[in-house]
Design an enzyme around this catalytic site. Structure first.
Site, PDB file in Angstrom:
ATOM      1  CB  SER A 159      -0.924   0.018   1.224  1.00  0.00           C
ATOM      2  OG  SER A 159      -0.170   0.089   2.415  1.00  0.00           O
ATOM      3  N   GLY A 161       2.444   2.849  -2.127  1.00  0.00           N
ATOM      4  CA  GLY A 161       3.684   2.861  -2.884  1.00  0.00           C
ATOM      5  C   GLY A 161       4.862   2.174  -2.224  1.00  0.00           C
ATOM      6  CD  GLU A 265      -3.702   4.310  -8.860  1.00  0.00           C
ATOM      7  OE1 GLU A 265      -2.577   4.648  -9.272  1.00  0.00           O
ATOM      8  OE2 GLU A 265      -3.875   3.679  -7.800  1.00  0.00           O
ATOM      9  CD  GLU A 277      -1.543  -0.322  -8.775  1.00  0.00           C
ATOM     10  OE1 GLU A 277      -2.030   0.161  -7.732  1.00  0.00           O
ATOM     11  OE2 GLU A 277      -0.345  -0.599  -8.897  1.00  0.00           O
ATOM     12  CG  ASP A 284      -3.441   8.406  -2.197  1.00  0.00           C
ATOM     13  OD1 ASP A 284      -3.861   8.289  -3.362  1.00  0.00           O
ATOM     14  OD2 ASP A 284      -2.332   7.942  -1.834  1.00  0.00           O
ATOM     15  CB  THR A 285      -5.218  11.098  -6.260  1.00  0.00           C
ATOM     16  OG1 THR A 285      -6.237  10.199  -6.714  1.00  0.00           O
ATOM     17  CG2 THR A 285      -3.872  10.403  -6.327  1.00  0.00           C
ATOM     18  NE  ARG A 360      -1.505  10.788   2.640  1.00  0.00           N
ATOM     19  CZ  ARG A 360      -1.671   9.822   1.748  1.00  0.00           C
ATOM     20  NH1 ARG A 360      -1.001   9.855   0.616  1.00  0.00           N
ATOM     21  NH2 ARG A 360      -2.492   8.820   1.975  1.00  0.00           N
TER      22      ARG A 360
END
Length: 387
Positions: A159, A161, A265, A277, A284-285, A360
């Site tokens: 997850s 990245g 994505e 994906e 999140d984006t 984050r």
């Protein structure tokens, strides 16, 4: 639809499996409709824990522990919000009559890059870049030679990245192999992908409530080390590319089934669209929708789960910038310049109980035309710090 009060014998109850910043926003939307929220995560004081009616700390990869909690809480809807969850627990909960969002099979397919890539490319016939699955460093080297450099390496399960890298030459093999072991999930198998020569990539947020499918405006984004740092909406693209993106998003979400929002994505090259994906949950984006839409992706997710209509108004362009911690702290302080709070910008601080470099901690949001909003977001994020 009938609405209830929380903490009653007849309350509508959701269980969040994963209580980070995205889960927190879902919990807030649930609270607005009188839905009882049970937030679960692997650590105490997770963001959604702070706004839920009840919270639990459990190893979410422990099948029996997760099942015991589900049976005890008896949620009407189980919302997996991260990948690192026992899929066996979800299948068994579904067999016992619990409603997993969107469904256990969809979660199983999407949490594993091998499952979803084979499903998309081989069963649904969607266009993807060339790929190979490998289990050893030797197989990874062989796949890279066959697919060509540069190529992308990802654990099949991870997850945010983690464990993802780009190999530009054989000199990067050792580093990529070691980096893959950092995955949040299972790094025993990797996917090696040919580097798609794309112009840009987007997230097509797609919501399903059992009666209709709606799309948010396409979201452009920039990633570093496989993790999002900037996003903006709408991404400027041709009408044909946008239509094809929606077609692919509908095909993959119809194939997965169930209710909720999906972050699809996609890679775009001219008018051609490639599937990359999909996540069966808020993306999140998509935090940019907190400022661009009357109903954010989190509100749409909750509406879709409850089977409510999915109409919303797109206010206009905007951008988001993720703020990541610079250091370690057991009681982090996020320092935000007051200039970030204006008539067209603001900050959301996630309230994470501790920090480490790269974690984050907040997001800056700007309402403006996409290019201007992104430029402002880049500038504003520099006015945030932590200690």
């Amino acid at each position: 639809m009938q609405f209830t009060a929380p903490l009653k014998h007849n309350s509508v109850r959701i269980m969040l499996l994963g209580s980070g910043e995205l889960g927190k926003e879902v919990a807030v939307e649930a609270q607005r409709l009188g839905v009882e929220v049970v937030a679960v995560d692997r650590y105490e004081g997770a963001p959604a824990h702070q706004v839920a009616h009840r919270s639990h700390v459990v190893n979410m990869q422990d099948t029996e522990a997760v099942l015991e909690l589900i049976r005890r809480e008896k949620p009407d809807y189980i919302l997996p919000e991260i990948e690192a969850i026992s899929i066996e627990a979800l299948f068994r909960a579904e067999e016992e009559g619990f409603h997993v969002i969107p469904n256990a099979d969809a979660v199983n397919k999407t949490m594993n890059r091998k499952n979803i890539r084979q499903f998309a490319a081989e069963e649904l016939g969607l266009r993807t870049g060339p790929y190979r699955f490998v289990k050893t460093r030797a197989e990874m080297a062989e796949a890279a030679e066959a697919l060509g450099y540069p190529c992308v390496v990802k654990p099949v399960m991870s997850s945010s990245g983690h464990g993802q890298s780009i190999m530009k030459s054989p000199d990067d093999l050792d580093a990529s192999w070691e980096m893959a072991k950092e995955a949040r999930g299972d790094a025993s198998e990797l996917i090696v992908e040919a580097f798609v020569d794309f112009d840009y990539e987007i997230t097509m947020l797609t919501a399903r409530n059992g009666n209709e499918t709606v799309f948010c405006e396409p979201i452009g984004h920039i990633q570093r080390d496989g993790d999002y740092v900037f996003s903006w909406q709408p991404m400027q693209m041709s009408d044909l590319a946008k239509a094809r993106s929606q077609e692919i998003a509908k095909a993959i979400t119809d194939g997965l089934g169930g209710r909720g929002i999906f972050g699809v994505e996609l890679f775009i090259k001219g008018d051609e669209v490639y599937f990359s994906e999909v996540s069966p949950r808020p993306h999140d984006t998509g935090m940019v929708t907190l400022i661009t839409q009357s109903q954010s992706e989190f509100a749409l997710h909750l509406r879709a789960v409850l089977g409510l209509p999915l109409g919303f108004t797109f206010y206009g362009g905007g951008a988001s910038a993720a703020y990541k911690a610079k250091g370690h702290s057991s009681a982090p302080i996020v320092e935000v310049d007051e200039s970030l709070f204006t008539d067209n910008s603001f900050v959301r601080v996630f309230g994470k109980p501790d920090s480490h470099p790269g974690r984050r901690l907040a997001v800056a949001l700007v309402f403006d035309e996409p290019d201007a909003a992104l430029e402002k977001a880049r500038a504003l994020i520099e006015k945030i710090g932590d200690r």
